[in-house]
Design a protein around this motif. Structure first.
Motif, PDB file in Angstrom:
ATOM      1  N   GLU A  43      42.530  24.513 -52.394  1.00  0.00           N
ATOM      2  CA  GLU A  43      42.029  23.185 -52.029  1.00  0.00           C
ATOM      3  C   GLU A  43      40.498  23.212 -52.052  1.00  0.00           C
ATOM      4  O   GLU A  43      39.882  24.267 -51.889  1.00  0.00           O
ATOM      5  N   LEU A  44      39.888  22.030 -52.227  1.00  0.00           N
ATOM      6  CA  LEU A  44      38.430  21.941 -52.151  1.00  0.00           C
ATOM      7  C   LEU A  44      37.971  22.416 -50.779  1.00  0.00           C
ATOM      8  O   LEU A  44      38.596  22.100 -49.767  1.00  0.00           O
ATOM      9  N   VAL A  45      36.884  23.179 -50.741  1.00  0.00           N
ATOM     10  CA  VAL A  45      36.407  23.735 -49.473  1.00  0.00           C
ATOM     11  C   VAL A  45      35.807  22.679 -48.550  1.00  0.00           C
ATOM     12  O   VAL A  45      35.781  22.868 -47.343  1.00  0.00           O
ATOM     13  N   SER A  46      35.313  21.578 -49.126  1.00  0.00           N
ATOM     14  CA  SER A  46      34.593  20.588 -48.337  1.00  0.00           C
ATOM     15  C   SER A  46      34.332  19.368 -49.212  1.00  0.00           C
ATOM     16  O   SER A  46      34.440  19.441 -50.437  1.00  0.00           O
ATOM     17  N   ASP A  47      33.929  18.278 -48.573  1.00  0.00           N
ATOM     18  CA  ASP A  47      33.438  17.116 -49.307  1.00  0.00           C
ATOM     19  C   ASP A  47      31.913  17.172 -49.447  1.00  0.00           C
ATOM     20  O   ASP A  47      31.322  16.347 -50.128  1.00  0.00           O
ATOM     21  N   ASN A  48      31.287  18.153 -48.792  1.00  0.00           N
ATOM     22  CA  ASN A  48      29.841  18.311 -48.781  1.00  0.00           C
ATOM     23  C   ASN A  48      29.384  19.015 -50.062  1.00  0.00           C
ATOM     24  O   ASN A  48      29.882  20.089 -50.400  1.00  0.00           O
ATOM     25  N   PHE A  49      28.415  18.429 -50.765  1.00  0.00           N
ATOM     26  CA  PHE A  49      27.972  18.989 -52.047  1.00  0.00           C
ATOM     27  C   PHE A  49      27.438  20.416 -51.902  1.00  0.00           C
ATOM     28  O   PHE A  49      27.780  21.288 -52.696  1.00  0.00           O
ATOM     29  N   GLU A  50      26.604  20.660 -50.915  1.00  0.00           N
ATOM     30  CA  GLU A  50      26.008  21.991 -50.777  1.00  0.00           C
ATOM     31  C   GLU A  50      27.080  23.051 -50.533  1.00  0.00           C
ATOM     32  O   GLU A  50      27.034  24.131 -51.112  1.00  0.00           O
ATOM     33  N   GLU A  51      28.056  22.744 -49.692  1.00  0.00           N
ATOM     34  CA  GLU A  51      29.143  23.690 -49.439  1.00  0.00           C
ATOM     35  C   GLU A  51      29.987  23.898 -50.699  1.00  0.00           C
ATOM     36  O   GLU A  51      30.439  25.009 -50.968  1.00  0.00           O
ATOM     37  N   GLN A  52      30.171  22.831 -51.478  1.00  0.00           N
ATOM     38  CA  GLN A  52      30.900  22.982 -52.737  1.00  0.00           C
ATOM     39  C   GLN A  52      30.133  23.891 -53.694  1.00  0.00           C
ATOM     40  O   GLN A  52      30.714  24.769 -54.337  1.00  0.00           O
ATOM     41  N   ALA A  53      28.825  23.690 -53.789  1.00  0.00           N
ATOM     42  CA  ALA A  53      28.012  24.515 -54.687  1.00  0.00           C
ATOM     43  C   ALA A  53      28.067  25.987 -54.270  1.00  0.00           C
ATOM     44  O   ALA A  53      28.200  26.876 -55.119  1.00  0.00           O
ATOM     45  N   GLN A  54      27.990  26.254 -52.983  1.00  0.00           N
ATOM     46  CA  GLN A  54      28.085  27.639 -52.509  1.00  0.00           C
ATOM     47  C   GLN A  54      29.418  28.263 -52.904  1.00  0.00           C
ATOM     48  O   GLN A  54      29.470  29.411 -53.358  1.00  0.00           O
ATOM     49  N   GLY A 109      25.166  15.772 -66.181  1.00  0.00           N
ATOM     50  CA  GLY A 109      25.817  14.780 -65.337  1.00  0.00           C
ATOM     51  C   GLY A 109      27.130  14.361 -65.982  1.00  0.00           C
ATOM     52  O   GLY A 109      27.170  14.061 -67.173  1.00  0.00           O
ATOM     53  N   VAL A 110      28.203  14.385 -65.203  1.00  0.00           N
ATOM     54  CA  VAL A 110      29.524  14.018 -65.712  1.00  0.00           C
ATOM     55  C   VAL A 110      30.138  12.947 -64.822  1.00  0.00           C
ATOM     56  O   VAL A 110      29.767  12.805 -63.655  1.00  0.00           O
ATOM     57  N   LYS A 111      31.081  12.216 -65.368  1.00  0.00           N
ATOM     58  CA  LYS A 111      31.720  11.138 -64.615  1.00  0.00           C
ATOM     59  C   LYS A 111      32.600  11.680 -63.502  1.00  0.00           C
ATOM     60  O   LYS A 111      32.576  11.191 -62.378  1.00  0.00           O
ATOM     61  N   GLU A 112      33.430  12.694 -63.806  1.00  0.00           N
ATOM     62  CA  GLU A 112      34.293  13.277 -62.789  1.00  0.00           C
ATOM     63  C   GLU A 112      34.705  14.681 -63.204  1.00  0.00           C
ATOM     64  O   GLU A 112      34.560  15.068 -64.354  1.00  0.00           O
ATOM     65  N   GLY A 116      38.710  16.138 -58.053  1.00  0.00           N
ATOM     66  CA  GLY A 116      37.699  15.376 -57.324  1.00  0.00           C
ATOM     67  C   GLY A 116      36.486  16.194 -56.922  1.00  0.00           C
ATOM     68  O   GLY A 116      35.693  15.765 -56.081  1.00  0.00           O
ATOM     69  N   ALA A 117      36.304  17.369 -57.532  1.00  0.00           N
ATOM     70  CA  ALA A 117      35.145  18.216 -57.221  1.00  0.00           C
ATOM     71  C   ALA A 117      33.855  17.489 -57.593  1.00  0.00           C
ATOM     72  O   ALA A 117      33.828  16.638 -58.488  1.00  0.00           O
ATOM     73  N   LEU A 118      32.782  17.864 -56.908  1.00  0.00           N
ATOM     74  CA  LEU A 118      31.464  17.298 -57.174  1.00  0.00           C
ATOM     75  C   LEU A 118      30.633  18.184 -58.089  1.00  0.00           C
ATOM     76  O   LEU A 118      29.602  17.749 -58.607  1.00  0.00           O
ATOM     77  N   PHE A 119      31.079  19.430 -58.291  1.00  0.00           N
ATOM     78  CA  PHE A 119      30.280  20.431 -58.989  1.00  0.00           C
ATOM     79  C   PHE A 119      31.184  21.441 -59.668  1.00  0.00           C
ATOM     80  O   PHE A 119      32.222  21.813 -59.135  1.00  0.00           O
ATOM     81  N   GLU A 120      30.763  21.878 -60.862  1.00  0.00           N
ATOM     82  CA  GLU A 120      31.457  22.933 -61.600  1.00  0.00           C
ATOM     83  C   GLU A 120      30.411  23.750 -62.329  1.00  0.00           C
ATOM     84  O   GLU A 120      29.368  23.234 -62.720  1.00  0.00           O
ATOM     85  N   ALA A 121      30.681  25.028 -62.502  1.00  0.00           N
ATOM     86  CA  ALA A 121      29.781  25.894 -63.266  1.00  0.00           C
ATOM     87  C   ALA A 121      30.594  26.855 -64.109  1.00  0.00           C
ATOM     88  O   ALA A 121      31.653  27.338 -63.693  1.00  0.00           O
TER      89      ALA A 121
END
Length: 127
Positions: A43-54, A109-112, A116-121
């Protein structure tokens, strides 16, 4: 003939599609995109962008280590953000995981993104 191997670790999220976490060809490792999934719950770790990036960078680090490398071995990094206003946060978080010399990088920048993640690398590593 090339030396090709699939890299897989339980310390990063399992693939959610028809792909490998990484593929190593000779001394180059191609790391698939990581989104901010907890490897245990998927599951996604959070809805917070910084926590997602970490979490994304933690996941990338786990795959690098499974390939007998480290984040320092990444030579190319591609970042995907659903909101480019988070670009300064990405730089801040990257500074927590990477030291100079930094890898070459693109930020798109991507649409989605999946789930529902905010970030991918994704990355390419040479070991």
């Amino acid at each position: 003939m090339t030396n090709r191997a699939v890299i897989q670790t339980d310390k990063a999220p399992a693939a959610i599609g028809t792909y490998s976490q990484a593929v190593k060809v000779n001394n180059t490792v191609y790391l698939s995109g990581q989104i901010p999934l907890d490897p245990v719950t998927m599951e996604l770790v959070s809805d917070n962008f910084e926590e997602q990036a970490q979490q994304v960078f933690k996941n990338l680090r786990a795959v690098c280590e499974a390939a007998d490398g480290s984040l320092a071995d990444i030579v190319k990094l591609n970042l995907y953000l659903t909101d480019l206003n988070h670009f300064p946060t990405v730089n801040k978080v990257m500074g927590e995981f990477f030291a100079e010399p930094y890898p070459a990088r693109a930020a798109v920048g991507v649409k989605e993104l999946p789930k529902g993640a905010l970030f991918e690398a994704e990355a390419v590593m040479v070991i």
